[in-house]
Design an enzyme around this catalytic site. Structure first.
Site, short mmCIF file in Angstrom:
data_model
loop_
_atom_site.label_atom_id
_atom_site.label_comp_id
_atom_site.label_asym_id
_atom_site.label_seq_id
_atom_site.Cartn_x
_atom_site.Cartn_y
_atom_site.Cartn_z
N GLY A 13 0.94 -1.23 0.00
CA GLY A 13 0.04 -0.11 -0.24
C GLY A 13 0.84 1.36 0.15
N SER A 14 1.72 1.26 -0.81
CA SER A 14 2.58 2.54 -1.02
C SER A 14 1.67 3.59 -1.38
CB SER A 14 3.91 2.29 -1.78
OG SER A 14 3.58 2.88 -3.19
N ASN A 15 0.79 3.73 -2.12
CA ASN A 15 -0.06 4.70 -2.30
C ASN A 15 -1.01 5.22 -1.14
OD1 ASN A 15 0.28 5.92 -5.27
ND2 ASN A 15 -0.09 3.45 -5.82
N ARG A 66 -18.01 -12.78 -4.54
CA ARG A 66 -17.37 -11.30 -4.88
C ARG A 66 -18.53 -10.60 -4.12
NH1 ARG A 66 -13.76 -9.93 -8.24
NH2 ARG A 66 -14.22 -11.75 -9.56
N ASN A 108 -9.10 4.67 -8.19
CA ASN A 108 -7.89 3.75 -8.36
C ASN A 108 -6.89 4.66 -9.11
OD1 ASN A 108 -6.59 1.16 -8.19
ND2 ASN A 108 -7.16 0.88 -10.29
N HIS A 110 -3.71 3.28 -11.56
CA HIS A 110 -3.17 2.20 -12.46
C HIS A 110 -1.65 2.55 -13.02
CE1 HIS A 110 -3.26 -1.23 -14.71
NE2 HIS A 110 -2.84 -0.75 -15.69
#
Lengths: 202, 202
Positions: A13-15, A66, A108, A110
């Site tokens: 989770g570096s973001n 899901r 998100n 990407h």
């Protein structure tokens, strides 16, 4: 009232950390990260959240359908009155249920210039294709993979001697920068969506 | 001995004109454009070539099978001892025969950051998708559409108030710049191809 951010992650989770730094530094004003949820036990991002004093929850996804899983996650997010959901290395596709529950409230990032190189290993895909520029994309999340309306993109060069690692490092630096910027734009509400285009407003 | 360039076009051929300017200005050294071929009668690019004193040939493609037509074009290119073929708004797919006859000796420029938005109306595709960066790509031509190894790419921003026309103009300026640069690199032979990657050499 501070805007409340929920983060979903599966790994380091570096973001997430970049967002937490930006909140702390005031680059994302009037906001807080209220909860970090991981679908995997032992995700390093959870430990990092705890060390920052941010609430965490591990909800194991293994073996669950899901939507069944997503209902559990949605319940926690609602309990925390989350305004915006940020995916940060969250290795799951979201169910239509989840996406419909939080319309234009899921972001998100990407590591490619979408629509080029969606899916996994974008940096490897870029190197193998032989592009001369690469980058990253912050987008709203819909039920398709890496496909929602784009808020920001940033470009980096691909160098002849690049490896996946060196290219990844160059892109990651831009990810950390533009993800925070996109979160600020969205939380401030200074945008409109026309078709697939995200346009800035005052 | 000057390297001999052949240009194929179907319309106004603004990229042909940019190449001709670069040759005249010495930005593509030791080279000349020896022949400009159009598959369409009345292509403005032919008139522009003539006004520059460059040899031209119109070979109408209408009604001919792809390879039958390409054999006629190849014969003219061979007659002119062409070293490099540059497509400049040439609205035809090349036959496998033609591509195999001139391996790594055919260049094209495409108004997108390939592999995004191949085919026609790339600028419209980019605007409709909502990307925040666009650009252009010079690539070797193989038998697939807009798909060969990439020599250079250049990036431009997409602005909120862009129309197809304004975005096209911004990209076109970059096309003119990098097409000449790519032709210089290829004619000087200072590159190698590894897999799909075009790498610079000294």
């Amino acid at each position: 009232m501070k805007k409340r951010i929920g983060v979903l992650l599966s790994g380091r989770g570096s973001n997430f950390e970049a967002l937490a730094e930006s909140v702390a530094a005031g680059r994302i004003p009037n906001a807080e990260i209220s909860i970090v949820i991981s679908n995997r036990e032992g995700a390093p991002g959870i430990e990092r959240a705890e060390s920052r004093g941010i609430g965490t929850r591990v909800i194991p996804s293994k073996g669950l359908e899901r939507e069944t899983y997503d209902r559990q996650v949605a319940a926690v997010l609602e309990e925390h009155k989350i305004d915006l959901i940020c995916l940060a290395g969250y290795m799951r596709l979201l169910s239509p249920y989840f996406v419909a529950k939080f319309p234009n409230r899921i972001l998100n990032i990407h590591p490619s210039l979408l629509p080029s190189f969606p899916g996994l290993e974008s940096q490897r895909q870029a190197l193998e294709y032989g592009v001369k520029v690469a980058g990253c994309t912050v987008h709203f999340v819909d039920e398709n993979l890496d496909a929602g309306p784009i808020i920001l993109q940033s470009v980096v060069p691909v160098k002849d001697d690049d490896t996946e690692e060196s290219l990844n490092a160059r892109i990651l630096k831009e990810e950390h920068r533009i993800y925070s910027e996109a979160v600020r734009i969205v939380l401030e509400g200074k945008y409109k969506i026309e078709g697939r285009r995200v346009l800035r407003t005052n």
